[in-house]
Write an enzyme that holds these catalytic residues in place. Structure first.
Site, PDB file in Angstrom:
ATOM      1  N   THR A 221      84.180  13.869  13.233  1.00 54.59           N
ATOM      2  CA  THR A 221      83.431  14.497  12.143  1.00 54.59           C
ATOM      3  C   THR A 221      84.334  15.494  11.419  1.00 54.59           C
ATOM      4  O   THR A 221      85.285  15.996  12.000  1.00 54.59           O
ATOM      5  CB  THR A 221      82.247  15.250  12.794  1.00 54.59           C
ATOM      6  OG1 THR A 221      81.337  14.309  13.267  1.00 54.59           O
ATOM      7  CG2 THR A 221      81.575  16.237  11.877  1.00 54.59           C
TER       8      THR A 221
ATOM      9  N   ARG B  95      69.523   6.746  13.764  1.00 52.20           N
ATOM     10  CA  ARG B  95      69.801   7.978  14.507  1.00 52.20           C
ATOM     11  C   ARG B  95      70.322   9.061  13.546  1.00 52.20           C
ATOM     12  O   ARG B  95      71.197   8.827  12.733  1.00 52.20           O
ATOM     13  CB  ARG B  95      70.837   7.703  15.582  1.00 52.20           C
ATOM     14  CG  ARG B  95      71.248   8.921  16.414  1.00 52.20           C
ATOM     15  CD  ARG B  95      72.524   9.552  15.920  1.00 52.20           C
ATOM     16  NE  ARG B  95      73.064  10.549  16.842  1.00 52.20           N
ATOM     17  CZ  ARG B  95      74.073  11.358  16.548  1.00 52.20           C
ATOM     18  NH1 ARG B  95      74.651  11.279  15.371  1.00 52.20           N
ATOM     19  NH2 ARG B  95      74.517  12.232  17.419  1.00 52.20           N
ATOM     20  N   VAL B  96      69.760  10.249  13.648  1.00 48.56           N
ATOM     21  CA  VAL B  96      70.261  11.391  12.885  1.00 48.56           C
ATOM     22  C   VAL B  96      70.828  12.392  13.876  1.00 48.56           C
ATOM     23  O   VAL B  96      70.187  12.701  14.886  1.00 48.56           O
ATOM     24  CB  VAL B  96      69.143  12.043  12.042  1.00 48.56           C
ATOM     25  CG1 VAL B  96      69.650  13.310  11.361  1.00 48.56           C
ATOM     26  CG2 VAL B  96      68.617  11.051  11.003  1.00 48.56           C
ATOM     27  N   GLY B  97      72.031  12.878  13.599  1.00 51.18           N
ATOM     28  CA  GLY B  97      72.680  13.813  14.517  1.00 51.18           C
ATOM     29  C   GLY B  97      72.455  15.259  14.108  1.00 51.18           C
ATOM     30  O   GLY B  97      71.550  15.592  13.340  1.00 51.18           O
ATOM     31  N   ASP B  98      73.311  16.131  14.637  1.00 49.16           N
ATOM     32  CA  ASP B  98      73.197  17.572  14.375  1.00 49.16           C
ATOM     33  C   ASP B  98      73.696  17.977  13.004  1.00 49.16           C
ATOM     34  O   ASP B  98      73.264  18.993  12.447  1.00 49.16           O
ATOM     35  CB  ASP B  98      74.020  18.325  15.430  1.00 49.16           C
ATOM     36  CG  ASP B  98      75.499  17.936  15.366  1.00 49.16           C
ATOM     37  OD1 ASP B  98      75.802  16.721  15.419  1.00 49.16           O
ATOM     38  OD2 ASP B  98      76.357  18.825  15.233  1.00 49.16           O
TER      39      ASP B  98
ATOM     40  N   THR C 293      80.883  20.081  15.949  1.00 46.24           N
ATOM     41  CA  THR C 293      81.304  18.689  16.126  1.00 46.24           C
ATOM     42  C   THR C 293      81.177  18.312  17.598  1.00 46.24           C
ATOM     43  O   THR C 293      81.159  19.177  18.461  1.00 46.24           O
ATOM     44  CB  THR C 293      82.747  18.459  15.619  1.00 46.24           C
ATOM     45  OG1 THR C 293      83.200  17.177  16.065  1.00 46.24           O
ATOM     46  CG2 THR C 293      83.713  19.517  16.131  1.00 46.24           C
ATOM     47  N   GLY C 294      81.071  17.008  17.838  1.00 43.89           N
ATOM     48  CA  GLY C 294      80.842  16.526  19.196  1.00 43.89           C
ATOM     49  C   GLY C 294      79.461  15.885  19.274  1.00 43.89           C
ATOM     50  O   GLY C 294      78.784  15.744  18.256  1.00 43.89           O
TER      51      GLY C 294
ATOM     52  N   GLY D 201      76.026  15.191  18.996  1.00 44.15           N
ATOM     53  CA  GLY D 201      75.073  16.009  18.272  1.00 44.15           C
ATOM     54  C   GLY D 201      73.792  16.299  19.026  1.00 44.15           C
ATOM     55  O   GLY D 201      73.155  17.340  18.799  1.00 44.15           O
TER      56      GLY D 201
HETATM   57  N1  ASP Z   1      78.305  15.759  15.679  1.00 41.29           N
HETATM   58  C1  ASP Z   1      78.399  14.416  15.191  1.00 41.29           C
HETATM   59  C2  ASP Z   1      77.076  13.706  15.440  1.00 41.29           C
HETATM   60  O1  ASP Z   1      76.545  13.825  16.533  1.00 41.29           O
HETATM   61  C3  ASP Z   1      79.500  13.601  15.777  1.00 41.29           C
HETATM   62  C4  ASP Z   1      80.837  14.275  16.001  1.00 41.29           C
HETATM   63  O2  ASP Z   1      81.053  15.415  15.598  1.00 41.29           O
HETATM   64  O3  ASP Z   1      81.744  13.643  16.568  1.00 41.29           O
HETATM   65  O4  ASP Z   1      76.628  13.012  14.581  1.00 41.29           O
END
Ligand code: ASP
Length: 310
Positions: free
Chosen positions: A179, A207-210, A229-230, A232
Site C-alpha cells: 500500500t 472486501r474493504v480494508g482499513d 499499512t499491513g 487492514g
Molecule cells: N492495509 C491494506 C489493506 O488491508 C493492505 C496493506 O497495507 O498492505 O487493504
C-alpha cells in the site's frame, strides 16, 4: 513554521533485490511533494502529489500495480483527510481508474459525502473525468495466476477453505506488495494524510480494508496525522490511526504513541502492520512490525532520508 512530508510504500516483506526501486520510488515521491511545500503549497497538494507518484509506480500496491482480488480483478481503496474541520474524502472497491487518491479528493471537495463505493464510486469518477484505465500489470497478473494454482493445492480442488487464506498468504510473503501513504505538514500548520491501496492480495470480492476508513488506515487531527499499512482487518479493530492521534492529544510523543499502538497490535493479533505519521511540530515517525516498510521523509531543510526499515 515547520514543513514536513513522509511517505511509505507498504509494510511487508519486500522482494529480494528490489530495495533500490523502493528507495528510489519513495524518494521521488517525497521530492515531488517537497517542491510544493517549499513554494508555499498546501499539505493537501503535497500529500496528493506524492501519492499520485506512488500510485503511478508499478512496484507499489496502489493504482498501477495494485494487487488482484480472488476473482482476478482490481478493487482499490483510497482516503484523504485534513486536520482542518476533519475534512475527509474516500473511495472503496473502486475499479478501472488510474489514480484513486484523486477521486477520493474529489469526493471530499465536490460532494456532501465522505465515501463513495463500488459502482457509485466508478460513476462519480467518470463524471469527474477519470477515463477507463486498467491498473493490472503483467507481474501482478502472473503473481495472481501462480498464487491461485498454489492455493488450489493448499485448500483442495473444491476451493473450500479459500475464505480464510491469511495463513496461506503468510507462508507466501514473496507476493507481499505495499500500500502507499503520504502525510504532510504545511507552513500554515495544516496536516494531511493520504492512503491508497489495492488491498490485500487474493481478498474476497467486495472486501474493504482499513485504508478508506477514517481513524483506521487514515486519520488527521490538529495533533497528528498518520497512514497505516499491513493487514487492514487488525488496523480496523484497533481504530489505529485515531488511537495514534488521541495518544498525542493526551501528551504522548508521536513516536511513543505509534510504538504503543504497534505494541498493542502485536500483543493482541501479532499483526503485520506499520505506520507513518507527523505531529503538529513536524516530528516524523515511521515504524512497523514487518521485515520491511520502505519509507522516506524530510523536515524543513533536511536531506530526504529513505529507508527500507525503521
Ligand atoms: N492495509 C491494506 C489493506 O488491508 C493492505 C496493506 O497495507 O498492505 O487493504
Amino acid at each position: 513554521m515547520t514543513i514536513a512530508l513522509i511517505v511509505h510504500g507498504g509494510a511487508g516483506s519486500w522482494r529480494p533485490g528490489s530495495d533500490s526501486d523502493a528507495i528510489n520510488g519513495t524518494t521521488a515521491a517525497v521530492a515531488a511533494g517537497r517542491k510544493i511545500l517549499e513554494t508555499g503549497g498546501s499539505a493537501l497538494d503535497a500529500a496528493i502529489a506524492a501519492s499520485v507518484m506512488l500510485e503511478d509506480n508499478p512496484i507499489f500496491n496502489a493504482g498501477t500495480g495494485a494487487v488482484l482480488n480472488f476473482d482476478g480483478f482490481v478493487e482499490m481503496d483510497a482516503c484523504v483527510m485534513l486536520s482542518t474541520q476533519s475534512q475527509i474524502g474516500a473511495v472503496s472497491g473502486l475499479q478501472r481508474v488510474k489514480n484513486p487518491i484523486l477521486v477520493a479528493r474529489q469526493v471530499m471537495e465536490q460532494t456532501d459525502h465522505v465515501m463513495l463505493t463500488g459502482d457509485g464510486a466508478l460513476r462519480f469518477a467518470r463524471v469527474m473525468g477519470h477515463v477507463d484505465y486498467d491498473p493490472i500489470t503483467a507481474e501482478r497478473r502472473a503473481d495472481w495466476q501462480d498464487k491461485k494454482a498454489k492455493l488450489q493445492v493448499a485448500v483442495g480442488a473444491n476451493g473450500s477453505g479459500a475464505m480464510k487464506i491469511r495463513h496461506f498468504l503468510k507462508s507466501h510473503p514473496e507476493y507481499a506488495g505495499g500500500t502507499i501513504g503520504a502525510v504532510a505538514l504545511d507552513a500554515n500548520g495544516v496536516l494531511c494524510a493520504c492512503t491508497s491501496t489495492g488491498g490485500v492480495t487474493m481478498k474476497l470480492v467486495g472486501r474493504v480494508g482499513d485504508t478508506p476508513l477514517p481513524g483506521c488506515g487514515t486519520y488527521a487531527s490538529k495533533f497528528a496525522a498518520s497512514s497505516a499499512t499491513g493487514t487492514g482487518e487488525y488496523v480496523i479493530r484497533a481504530l489505529a490511526t485515531r488511537q495514534i492521534s488521541d495518544n498525542v492529544e493526551r501528551g504522548m510523543s508521536l513516536e511513543t504513541s505509534i510504538g504503543a499502538v504497534l505494541d498493542g497490535l502485536g500483543r493482541d493479533y501479532d499483526a503485520d502492520v506499520g505506520f507513518i505519521g507527523i505531529d503538529a511540530n513536524g516530528n516524523t515517525v515511521g515504524a512497523h512490525r514487518t521485515p520491511h516498510m520502505p519509507h522516506a521523509y524530510f523536515t524543513d531543510g533536511s536531506e530526504i532520508i529513505a529507508k527500507m526499515r525503521a
